[in-house]
Scaffold this active site. Sequence first.
Site, short mmCIF file in Angstrom:
data_model
loop_
_atom_site.label_atom_id
_atom_site.label_comp_id
_atom_site.label_asym_id
_atom_site.label_seq_id
_atom_site.Cartn_x
_atom_site.Cartn_y
_atom_site.Cartn_z
N ALA A 173 2.11 10.31 -0.53
CA ALA A 173 1.94 11.20 -1.69
C ALA A 173 3.24 11.54 -2.39
O ALA A 173 3.27 12.41 -3.25
CB ALA A 173 1.25 12.48 -1.25
N ARG A 175 4.93 9.58 -4.33
CA ARG A 175 5.12 8.86 -5.59
C ARG A 175 3.81 8.25 -6.06
O ARG A 175 2.83 8.19 -5.33
CB ARG A 175 6.15 7.75 -5.42
CG ARG A 175 5.80 6.74 -4.34
CD ARG A 175 6.85 5.66 -4.18
NE ARG A 175 6.48 4.68 -3.17
CZ ARG A 175 7.12 3.55 -2.96
NH1 ARG A 175 8.19 3.26 -3.69
NH2 ARG A 175 6.72 2.70 -2.03
N TYR A 317 -3.00 -9.21 1.04
CA TYR A 317 -3.38 -7.88 0.56
C TYR A 317 -4.90 -7.76 0.46
O TYR A 317 -5.49 -6.77 0.91
CB TYR A 317 -2.72 -7.64 -0.79
CG TYR A 317 -3.07 -6.33 -1.46
CD1 TYR A 317 -2.53 -5.13 -1.02
CD2 TYR A 317 -3.92 -6.30 -2.57
CE1 TYR A 317 -2.84 -3.93 -1.65
CE2 TYR A 317 -4.23 -5.11 -3.21
CZ TYR A 317 -3.69 -3.93 -2.75
OH TYR A 317 -4.00 -2.75 -3.37
N VAL A 318 -5.56 -8.78 -0.09
CA VAL A 318 -7.01 -8.78 -0.24
C VAL A 318 -7.69 -8.70 1.13
O VAL A 318 -8.66 -7.96 1.32
CB VAL A 318 -7.48 -10.04 -0.99
CG1 VAL A 318 -9.01 -10.14 -0.99
CG2 VAL A 318 -6.96 -10.02 -2.43
#
Length: 410
Positions: A173, A175, A317-318
Amino acid sequence: MSSRPEAAELGFGDIEVGQVYEIERSFSATDVQAFAAVSGDHSPLHVDPAYAAGTEFGSCVVHGILLASLFSQLVGMRVPGRHALYLGQDLTFRRPVLVGESVRAIAKVTAKSEATSTVVLNTEIRSSDDKVIVMGTAKVKVRDQVRESVAAASAASAVPAGAARSVALVTGASRGMGAEIARTLARRGHAVAVNYLRSADKAEQVVQEIVAAGGVAMAFQADVRDAEAVRAMTQQIVERLGPPTVLVNSAVGEFANRPIAELRWSDFEDHLEYQLKAVLNTCQSVHPLMKAAGAGAIVNMLSQVVGGVPPNGLADYVSAKTALLGLSKAMAAEWAEDGVRVNMVSPGLTRTEMTQHYHERVFKMEAARTPLKRIATTADVANSVSYLAGDDSAFMTGVNVFVTGGQTMI
């Protein structure tokens, strides 16, 4: 002169997280018959030796609730004792206990709330060979009037008037999207625990912005991939703000576009550490607190990539985000009976620090193919998260909300 045993007189300040209290006991046939008379439960499995001998247990079984009375003894006599007010207790029975069998009842302090003068206990009953027989979580108020007065005065000086007592933990949290989610939840009345890994200055800036706007927030450092660090952070949050009833998992690692042929397994592991391990750590840490409170809302941040055709170059990432989708659904199904809702938000392309290196034409092309003709903002995403964290979505769990301007329609 009364021979009644004296209860302990622990105050809130005398109880520390990590403390363990134990008692040992066996229940005789006389105890079981007396409980049957009081409760009206004269099931032959408990009170008829001839019947019980013909069952798979071979002899009479102690009533489950009679066993659970050991937790009441621990709370009323040991922790805190005289000042106890039992607020809640959940129970899971793993196996029966035979009449005359010796057992140990254990209560471990796992959390404290200064705001409400309550403690959370992990409660277990174990057999003589140390197998868990009964397990659960207890929530107890410490009616220590002096301590409550001090706590109330302290809270009044630290928390602005009218501030809500509900606590939200937002990971990552300091950025970008996580910071916007923290600010939005604060505006909606939550006291916010701003988690960060390295960016202490940025986290403190988010806290100052929330406080300046009349909200309540504190920064808490922890690597959410480390289970011990998460447990320590949760304890600090409980002590300083209260037990979290909202959790938003928005921490994410760095990613780079690379074709599958060039990816190494370590690339997948890096994303799984954030998207699966870290989320499991935080959820497991707050779940007992939410369960004890009887309600909680968890929002896991996914991505548009889990719906439809994924983009090239992001297989690691997926894969991690898709794994998180599966974990979120499993949590939603399993924890629903505890009053804990688990939902997801899947944003489309959004301008954040992670995407600031993209060429402007990428944003323009994405906006052009979006039905609403623009890309998502962090405010769009934060508002959806806030909705899923609030009471207006009280009958929603296991839901994945796509914030994509119409690119994904289900």
